[in-house]
Scaffold this motif. Structure first.
Motif, PDB file in Angstrom:
ATOM      1  N   LYS A 178      -3.989  -2.435   2.718  1.00  0.00           N
ATOM      2  CA  LYS A 178      -3.146  -3.044   1.704  1.00  0.00           C
ATOM      3  C   LYS A 178      -1.707  -3.111   2.204  1.00  0.00           C
ATOM      4  CE  LYS A 178      -6.528  -3.191  -1.316  1.00  0.00           C
ATOM      5  NZ  LYS A 178      -7.145  -4.470  -1.733  1.00  0.00           N
ATOM      6  N   LYS A 179      -0.958  -4.117   1.732  1.00  0.00           N
ATOM      7  CA  LYS A 179       0.422  -4.297   2.185  1.00  0.00           C
ATOM      8  C   LYS A 179       1.407  -3.440   1.403  1.00  0.00           C
ATOM      9  CE  LYS A 179      -0.239  -9.010   3.921  1.00  0.00           C
ATOM     10  NZ  LYS A 179       0.188 -10.429   3.821  1.00  0.00           N
ATOM     11  N   LYS A 180       0.961  -2.866   0.294  1.00  0.00           N
ATOM     12  CA  LYS A 180       1.841  -1.992  -0.467  1.00  0.00           C
ATOM     13  C   LYS A 180       1.017  -0.876  -1.108  1.00  0.00           C
ATOM     14  CE  LYS A 180       1.723  -4.931  -4.617  1.00  0.00           C
ATOM     15  NZ  LYS A 180       2.556  -5.676  -5.573  1.00  0.00           N
ATOM     16  N   TYR A 181       1.710   0.126  -1.591  1.00  0.00           N
ATOM     17  CA  TYR A 181       1.034   1.240  -2.250  1.00  0.00           C
ATOM     18  C   TYR A 181       1.866   1.678  -3.449  1.00  0.00           C
ATOM     19  CZ  TYR A 181       4.319   4.126   0.465  1.00  0.00           C
ATOM     20  OH  TYR A 181       5.439   4.673   1.018  1.00  0.00           O
ATOM     21  N   PHE A 182       1.253   2.463  -4.333  1.00  0.00           N
ATOM     22  CA  PHE A 182       1.904   2.872  -5.569  1.00  0.00           C
ATOM     23  C   PHE A 182       1.929   4.388  -5.679  1.00  0.00           C
ATOM     24  CE2 PHE A 182      -0.078  -1.232  -6.278  1.00  0.00           C
ATOM     25  CZ  PHE A 182       0.965  -1.978  -6.827  1.00  0.00           C
ATOM     26  N   VAL A 183       3.011   4.896  -6.245  1.00  0.00           N
ATOM     27  CA  VAL A 183       3.120   6.316  -6.577  1.00  0.00           C
ATOM     28  C   VAL A 183       3.297   6.415  -8.089  1.00  0.00           C
ATOM     29  CG1 VAL A 183       4.505   8.412  -6.363  1.00  0.00           C
ATOM     30  CG2 VAL A 183       4.073   6.995  -4.344  1.00  0.00           C
TER      31      VAL A 183
END
Length: 357
Positions: A246-251
């Motif tokens: 994935k090109k981004k991730y979430f916290v």
């Protein structure tokens, strides 16, 4: 290369070679000597050099790391014979029985090309499933951890690039789920999981329990891991984005309202109690406790080597704790029940680009 670099490289090679030589000689004497005092002294000496090689490993080059790994594998085999002679005798009897097993298998004759500890951990056979040849591995003792299994499969497939299938007498719900999630083929009396031919079969006489409460296997699906360390949460998200491409991730940030109704276990440090807790859960599989929430250090890459030495009875609890004092420790808060999740409140979700760690 500067002269100082050459001297450092030569000194490192000499240091590693000396430790390996003494370790291997000590292991040989433990296995061969009839004198109890000699065996005891040489075992302690071997353990010292095993630990020394673990510390110097990070400075070694690729070839040196392989030599260190081979020497330490030799020690691990000796440790089993030295610490658990009755278990070894039992294994030898079981091996004789396995030699009389049915004729549906062909012999797999490449064990000599494997590391000794892998070759000694399984009975190897070739089998044909449909028109697919595969290697059947029947564990001689307890199945290894998932990361270790992946490395062992890779080593075997470097020699014979066909599917590797684990032939298991029994498997815990947790281990079964872990194997399936990682596409590791296995066969038990009640289940067949062969992803390389698209097959997963269950015994219909073993129905799933469906009740109003989470049963053990369902709980595993809802295990929820968090941390109080922001840097660690970002690292977890970053690693997941790499794995999932994935090109981004979430916290996600949550507020946990600790309530007396919850059973909460806290480990404030890397203690002997924490070690025993980790040992029980890793050796027996699944959850070996009834806590709603567990808070404390996490057994990760920073601590795992020492933990594994303790689980293998190479280090005592006090020795392991002393070694762990010098490790960087990460934190984990794990929620194990539906009840615990009711006391979590989502505060915010932050998005990060994959190159933003």
């Amino acid at each position: 290369m500067q002269v100082d670099d050459v001297l450092l490289k030569n000194a490192t090679e000499s240091h590693i070679s000396q430790h390996i030589r003494i370790l291997e000689e000590s292991v040989r004497l433990v296995l061969e000597s009839k004198n109890k005092k000699t065996r005891e002294d040489r075992y302690e000496l071997a353990l010292q050099h095993f630990s020394a090689l673990s510390k110097i490993r990070k400075y070694a080059d690729k070839n040196q790391k392989k030599r260190i790994a081979d020497a330490q594998d030799y020690f691990m085999i000796m440790n089993e014979h030295y610490k658990h002679p009755e278990r070894i005798r039992k294994q030898e009897k079981q091996k004789l029985k396995r030699q009389k097993r049915d004729l549906f298998y062909e012999t797999w004759n490449h064990q000599d090309s494997l590391l000794v500890y892998i070759a000694g951990s399984y009975d190897f056979h070739t089998a044909y499933i449909g028109n697919r040849r595969c290697i059947m591995l029947a564990p001689i003792e307890e199945l290894d951890t998932l990361p270790a299994l992946k490395k062992q499969i890779a080593k075997i497939q470097q020699i014979d690039n066909v599917p590797v299938v684990f032939e298991l007498a029994t498997v815990s719900n947790y281990r079964r789920k872990s194997l399936i999630e990682n596409n590791i083929p296995f066969i038990t009396d009640k289940q067949v999981f062969l992803p390389f031919i698209g097959t997963m079969l269950f015994d219909e006489k073993d129905p799933q329990k469906l009740t109003g409460k989470f049963v053990y296997f369902t709980q595993q699906l809802f295990l929820f891991y968090t941390t109080i360390l922001q840097s660690q949460s970002k690292e977890w998200g970053y690693r997941l984005s790499l794995r999932e491409k994935k090109k981004k991730y979430f916290v996600y940030e949550y507020l946990f309202e600790e309530n007396p109704i919850l059973s909460v276990k806290r480990f404030d440090a890397l203690s002997e109690e924490w070690l025993e807790f980790i040992k029980d859960n890793r050796r027996k599989g699944g959850l070996q406790h009834n806590y709603d929430v567990v808070i404390g250090p996490v057994a990760d890459d920073n601590t795992m080597e020492t933990v594994q030495l303790y689980i293998a009875n190479i280090l005592t609890a006090s020795e392991a704790v002393e070694r762990l004092r010098y490790n960087k420790v990460n934190n984990q808060v794990s929620f194990h029940t539906e009840k615990a999740l009711q006391y979590l409140q989502l505060v915010r979700r932050t998005s990060y680009a994959r190159n933003d760690l």
